[in-house]
Design an enzyme around this catalytic site. Structure first.
Site, short mmCIF file in Angstrom:
data_model
loop_
_atom_site.label_atom_id
_atom_site.label_comp_id
_atom_site.label_asym_id
_atom_site.label_seq_id
_atom_site.Cartn_x
_atom_site.Cartn_y
_atom_site.Cartn_z
N TYR A 53 -3.54 6.19 13.20
CA TYR A 53 -2.83 6.56 11.98
C TYR A 53 -1.76 7.61 12.27
CZ TYR A 53 -6.39 4.09 9.22
OH TYR A 53 -7.22 3.14 8.68
N SER A 211 -8.51 -1.10 1.04
CA SER A 211 -7.57 -1.74 0.12
C SER A 211 -8.27 -2.25 -1.13
CB SER A 211 -6.83 -2.89 0.81
OG SER A 211 -5.74 -3.35 0.02
N LEU A 213 -7.72 -1.88 -4.14
CA LEU A 213 -6.81 -2.23 -5.24
C LEU A 213 -5.81 -3.30 -4.82
CD1 LEU A 213 -6.12 1.29 -6.79
CD2 LEU A 213 -7.90 -0.36 -7.38
N GLY A 215 -3.62 -3.49 -2.41
CA GLY A 215 -2.26 -3.03 -2.13
C GLY A 215 -1.47 -2.66 -3.38
N GLY A 216 -2.18 -2.38 -4.47
CA GLY A 216 -1.53 -2.00 -5.72
C GLY A 216 -1.50 -3.10 -6.75
N LEU A 217 -1.81 -4.34 -6.37
CA LEU A 217 -1.76 -5.44 -7.33
C LEU A 217 -2.74 -5.27 -8.47
CD1 LEU A 217 -1.45 -8.50 -4.90
CD2 LEU A 217 0.32 -7.65 -6.46
N LEU A 218 -3.88 -4.62 -8.18
CA LEU A 218 -4.91 -4.45 -9.21
C LEU A 218 -4.79 -3.11 -9.93
CD1 LEU A 218 -7.86 -5.89 -7.11
CD2 LEU A 218 -6.78 -6.98 -9.09
N GLY A 219 -3.74 -2.39 -9.65
CA GLY A 219 -3.57 -1.07 -10.26
C GLY A 219 -2.64 -1.05 -11.45
N GLY A 220 -2.50 -2.19 -12.13
CA GLY A 220 -1.60 -2.24 -13.29
C GLY A 220 -0.16 -2.47 -12.90
#
Length: 322
Positions: A53, A211, A213, A215-220
């Site tokens: 990282y 992941s 969420l 990659g953000g798809l499930l975060g609204g």
């Protein structure tokens, strides 16, 4: 904060795991310190990182940031259960990557130096490497454990049969074996329900989803775009591919009066095999907002509706054999 055992161990970890992958590339060092301090204030004691990282080969930027944060004192190191990983390329020569005993020994010592600590709580194999036998890997692990450098070992991105193979080999050596598996898992990607989750349940291996969420798809994401936020090209393509599901998802979350990200995490936490999903906040506010997921009660009715929107899997072979 709620706590649970990590797999079949007696180790207590928070039900949310702080992911540190953003520290350095996206979150400046000073802000990373603030996020980690806030995590401790909220009772989050489980932090995940990896030697790669920071994405500068061989430098371990994120581990260095955590090490400098610990060096500030105040019991920071003692409060944190740290999980780091080895596998990725840390140099250009042979034996500077993967899971040979030589590389693992060097990688562990380098991580300890960057983290400014004398032991790692959970040392994870970031991927499978089929060239390395489990006899070789466990020989390294036994040495690291005897030296007091590692307390527990886990895997990441393993198949169910890899987990079985690894733990059967450990059993033959009277060694504890893998106690955790870090897999990609969310409502849109449920493949590990086929064999990985059943294998983990059988062997007492805690699942640490990354992941959660999507990659953000499930975060609204649809609501955010309607408010003027921009999405990357990859996310835009996924939105169009998944639009009917995402529209139904966000509408159902609105019906329940819950934020999509919170319900997505709560659904995951409702599974007893799940130890702690990894959350990757870039700010303190994002971190604090995740706590709502611990309070949501996911009823059978909610579960049924989510399975209708995002069909899952039966345990193999029932999913595909009959």
């Amino acid at each position: 904060m709620q706590y649970t055992n990590l797999g079949r161990t007696a180790l207590k970890v928070s039900r949310l795991c702080l992911g540190t992958m953003n520290f350095g590339p996206l979150t400046p060092e000073a802000e990373s310190y603030e996020v980690m301090d806030k995590a401790l204030d909220l009772g989050i004691n489980f932090f995940d990182t990896a030697n790669v990282y920071g994405w500068k080969k061989g430098e371990g930027i994120t581990e260095q940031i955590i090490g400098r944060w610990w060096a500030q004192g105040g019991g920071r190191r003692e409060k944190v259960v740290i999980a780091t990983k080895a596998y990725g390329d840390m140099g250009d020569w042979p034996n500077t990557s993967r899971l040979s005993k030589l590389h693992l020994r060097r990688a562990l010592d380098a991580s300890l130096s960057r983290l400014q600590t004398d032991y790692v709580d959970l040392y994870q194999f970031h991927h499978v490497w089929r060239e390395a036998s489990w006899e070789e890997i466990w020989e390294f692990c036994e040495w690291a454990h005897q030296q007091g450098k590692v307390l527990y070992f886990g895997s990441s991105n393993f198949a169910g049969w890899h987990i079985a193979q690894a733990n059967e080999a450990a059993k033959r050596r009277n060694f504890l074996g893998l106690v955790s598996e870090q897999s990609i898992y969310h409502l849109l990607r449920r493949q590990i329900e086929l064999e990985v989750i059943p294998a983990c349940a059988s062997y007492g291996v805690g699942v640490i989803p990354w992941s959660p969420l999507g990659g953000g798809l499930l975060g609204g994401v649809l609501q955010k775009i309607s408010e003027g936020r921009r999405a990357g090209e990859h996310i835009q393509k996924e939105i169009e591919r998944r639009r009917p599901q995402l529209e139904a998802w966000e509408a159902y979350c609105a019906e329940l009066g819950e934020k999509p990200a919170d319900l997505a995490l709560a659904w995951m936490l409702n599974n007893p095999v799940i130890t702690a999903p990894i959350i990757g906040p870039r700010t303190q506010d994002q971190l604090e907002g995740s706590l709502r997921a611990l309070e949501i009660k996911v009823t059978d009715e909610v579960t049924a509706k989510l399975n209708e929107i995002f069909p899952g899997h039966k345990t193999a072979p029932e999913d595909y054999a009959w």
